[in-house]
Scaffold this active site. Structure first.
Site, PDB file in Angstrom:
ATOM      1  NE  ARG A 164      -4.066  -2.005   0.425  1.00  0.00           N
ATOM      2  CZ  ARG A 164      -4.103  -3.251  -0.046  1.00  0.00           C
ATOM      3  NH1 ARG A 164      -3.084  -3.711  -0.761  1.00  0.00           N
ATOM      4  NH2 ARG A 164      -5.149  -4.020   0.166  1.00  0.00           N
ATOM      5  CB  SER A 233      -9.057  -2.297   3.782  1.00  0.00           C
ATOM      6  OG  SER A 233      -9.249  -3.576   3.263  1.00  0.00           O
ATOM      7  CD  GLU A 329      -6.079   0.449   2.375  1.00  0.00           C
ATOM      8  OE1 GLU A 329      -5.731  -0.663   2.757  1.00  0.00           O
ATOM      9  OE2 GLU A 329      -6.904   0.630   1.478  1.00  0.00           O
TER      10      GLU A 329
HETATM   11  N1  EPU Z   1     -11.379 -11.453   9.674  1.00  0.00           N
HETATM   12  C1  EPU Z   1     -12.183 -11.624  10.784  1.00  0.00           C
HETATM   13  N2  EPU Z   1     -13.260 -10.784  10.938  1.00  0.00           N
HETATM   14  C2  EPU Z   1     -13.559  -9.817  10.019  1.00  0.00           C
HETATM   15  C3  EPU Z   1     -12.738  -9.649   8.905  1.00  0.00           C
HETATM   16  C4  EPU Z   1     -11.642 -10.484   8.747  1.00  0.00           C
HETATM   17  O1  EPU Z   1     -11.941 -12.472  11.634  1.00  0.00           O
HETATM   18  O2  EPU Z   1     -14.558  -9.128  10.226  1.00  0.00           O
HETATM   19  C5  EPU Z   1     -10.249 -12.377   9.467  1.00  0.00           C
HETATM   20  C6  EPU Z   1     -10.553 -13.322   8.300  1.00  0.00           C
HETATM   21  O3  EPU Z   1     -11.247 -14.463   8.711  1.00  0.00           O
HETATM   22  C7  EPU Z   1      -9.165 -13.655   7.788  1.00  0.00           C
HETATM   23  C8  EPU Z   1      -8.370 -12.391   8.086  1.00  0.00           C
HETATM   24  O4  EPU Z   1      -9.110 -11.657   9.048  1.00  0.00           O
HETATM   25  O5  EPU Z   1      -8.620 -14.716   8.521  1.00  0.00           O
HETATM   26  C9  EPU Z   1      -8.122 -11.562   6.861  1.00  0.00           C
HETATM   27  O6  EPU Z   1      -9.353 -11.194   6.262  1.00  0.00           O
HETATM   28  P1  EPU Z   1      -9.542 -11.125   4.668  1.00  0.00           P
HETATM   29  O7  EPU Z   1      -8.987 -12.332   4.024  1.00  0.00           O
HETATM   30  O8  EPU Z   1     -10.968 -10.775   4.391  1.00  0.00           O
HETATM   31  O9  EPU Z   1      -8.586  -9.985   4.184  1.00  0.00           O
HETATM   32  P2  EPU Z   1      -8.237  -8.594   4.860  1.00  0.00           P
HETATM   33  O10 EPU Z   1      -6.914  -8.673   5.519  1.00  0.00           O
HETATM   34  O11 EPU Z   1      -9.393  -8.177   5.692  1.00  0.00           O
HETATM   35  C10 EPU Z   1      -6.943  -7.630   2.788  1.00  0.00           C
HETATM   36  C11 EPU Z   1      -6.886  -6.333   2.045  1.00  0.00           C
HETATM   37  C12 EPU Z   1      -8.080  -6.197   1.104  1.00  0.00           C
HETATM   38  C13 EPU Z   1      -8.019  -7.327   0.110  1.00  0.00           C
HETATM   39  C14 EPU Z   1      -8.036  -8.661   0.883  1.00  0.00           C
HETATM   40  C15 EPU Z   1      -7.794  -9.825  -0.017  1.00  0.00           C
HETATM   41  C16 EPU Z   1      -5.719  -4.736   3.443  1.00  0.00           C
HETATM   42  C17 EPU Z   1      -5.839  -3.605   4.419  1.00  0.00           C
HETATM   43  N3  EPU Z   1      -6.870  -5.236   2.987  1.00  0.00           N
HETATM   44  O12 EPU Z   1      -8.123  -7.626   3.585  1.00  0.00           O
HETATM   45  O13 EPU Z   1      -7.941  -4.959   0.400  1.00  0.00           O
HETATM   46  O14 EPU Z   1      -9.109  -7.287  -0.783  1.00  0.00           O
HETATM   47  O15 EPU Z   1      -6.956  -8.691   1.858  1.00  0.00           O
HETATM   48  O16 EPU Z   1      -6.479  -9.772  -0.480  1.00  0.00           O
HETATM   49  O17 EPU Z   1      -4.599  -5.140   3.106  1.00  0.00           O
HETATM   50  C18 EPU Z   1      -8.574  -2.659   0.367  1.00  0.00           C
HETATM   51  O18 EPU Z   1      -7.371  -2.380   0.509  1.00  0.00           O
HETATM   52  O19 EPU Z   1      -9.452  -1.772   0.281  1.00  0.00           O
HETATM   53  C19 EPU Z   1      -8.986  -4.067   0.346  1.00  0.00           C
HETATM   54  C20 EPU Z   1     -10.279  -4.422   0.299  1.00  0.00           C
END
Ligand code: EPU
Length: 342
Positions: A164, A233, A329
């Site tokens: 990012r 995010s 972010e």
């Molecule tokens: N999780 C929870 N509760 C929640 C949300 C997430 O327990 O309410 C846990 C999930 O179960 C998982 C972990 O957190 O084990 C990660 O969640 P997820 O795979 O949904 O990905 P993320 O880390 O929440 C990141 C990026 C997203 C991107 C996804 C997929 C960042 C800040 N965000 O989200 O990017 O789409 O991975 O690669 O790096 C964005 O930047 O706007 C964005 C949507």
């Protein structure tokens, strides 16, 4: 060049914040940039570069010249048997571009389908999802350099892409992105390492299926900004040291974590917010989405101060429970159109 005054930016930012710009101009050709910059200088106005508005927090009044980037056009500028270089205007819609590449049998960007925003913003925060970052496929970025007062091409190797981040974030007042050139593969090399993506794709190992599965996963978790205004995010996933992680893991062994280079560990902010009790919780008309705690939603005509109160409450709850500081972010602007700290 048609400079307008007192323009409402609510339709141009995906969090739907009420924000009136004292001066506004749509930039449809790179040639308009020097003229617009000259106008702002004569009027004593700062410049605020508006792309898809999907990663910004705007105050109610902005005294500045808003440059709304709307440069279109897409062309294959070079190709051989292995890859193709595609130059695209900063104002093109990112998701439409991804769909176009897949239809042309050009590969690499499929994991980045359905990310909101425009092409010009993709290098700025090096957008990423499902194990791929835009910077991996960017060849060069075409800019207007406000310091040198000329157009320039910046090679990807000089963009300092990281999670990012890029040089465009280091010095936001220097470059205005007009076009981006991507180098895309002619044979598919599907990236299926992220979470449940491999299972979702199954045996149908085509780029089109990968793209469709990414679209489905995103649609199942992430709110459509048209229905629930949001900026994706809201917080970055924190990077902590292996030592810090080892300490936290003693108490919270289920914390999702992803080892990184240099003995660092990326941890899931969504999980921290969820565990801190903020999934589906609201403060007045702003809250964290009930299906994905990392996404902040403007449920009803919130202004920036409502958003700030809500995200600071989330930061405090996470800090109290885990001793971890969450960093927002999106980029926040002040009333003079300048980027300010959170
Ligand atoms: N999780 C929870 N509760 C929640 C949300 C997430 O327990 O309410 C846990 C999930 O179960 C998982 C972990 O957190 O084990 C990660 O969640 P997820 O795979 O949904 O990905 P993320 O880390 O929440 C990141 C990026 C997203 C991107 C996804 C997929 C960042 C800040 N965000 O989200 O990017 O789409 O991975 O690669 O790096 C964005 O930047 O706007 C964005 C949507």
């Amino acid at each position: 060049m048609n400079i307008q005054t007192q323009v409402q930016l609510k339709p141009f930012n995906t969090l739907s914040l009420d924000s009136v710009a004292s001066h506004y101009v749509k930039i449809q050709s790179a040639d308009d940039l020097p003229k617009a910059i000259d106008y702002a200088k004569k009027q004593g106005l700062n410049l605020l570069i508006l792309s898809g508005g999907s990663n910004m927090l705007l105050p109610e009044q902005i005294h500045a010249l808003v440059l709304h980037m709307d440069i279109q056009g897409i062309e294959v500028t070079a190709e051989d048997a292995v890859d193709a270089a595609v130059r695209i205007g900063a104002g093109q819609i990112w998701h439409d571009f991804v769909l176009w590449t897949t239809a042309q049998s050009l590969f690499g960007l499929q994991n980045l389908a359905l990310i909101p925003g425009l092409v010009g913003a993709s290098p700025v925060q090096n957008i990423g999802a499902y194990g791929v970052e835009a910077g991996e496929f960017i060849q060069s970025v075409h800019v207007y350099d406000r310091y040198e007062k000329c157009f320039a091409d910046i090679d990807a190797s000089d963009c300092k892409f990281s999670y990012r981040h890029s040089i465009f974030k280091d010095d936001p007042n220097r470059y205005i992105i007009t076009h981006v050139t991507f180098k895309l593969l002619k044979s598919a090399d599907l990236k299926l390492n992220y979470g449940d993506l491999k299972t979702a794709v199954g045996d149908n190992l085509t780029a089109e299926n990968l793209q469709n599965q990414v679209i489905q996963i995103r649609q199942s978790k992430l709110p459509d900004p048209k229905e629930y205004p949001n900026v994706g995010s809201f917080f970055k996933n924190p990077l902590i040291s292996q030592n810090e992680y080892d300490q936290i893991a003693l108490k919270f062994p289920n914390l999702p974590h992803y080892p990184q280079p240099n003995h660092q560990v990326k941890i899931a902010a969504g999980w921290l917010i969820d565990q801190a009790g903020w999934k589906g919780k609201k403060l007045e008309m702003v809250g964290m989405f009930h299906k994905q705690a990392l996404v902040l939603v403007n449920y009803d005509n919130a202004a920036l101060h409502h958003v700030r109160a809500a995200y600071q409450a989330v930061q405090q709850a996470v800090f109290a429970k885990f001793n971890i500081a969450l960093e927002p972010e999106p980029v926040q602007f002040d009333q003079d159109g300048l980027i300010c700290s959170h």
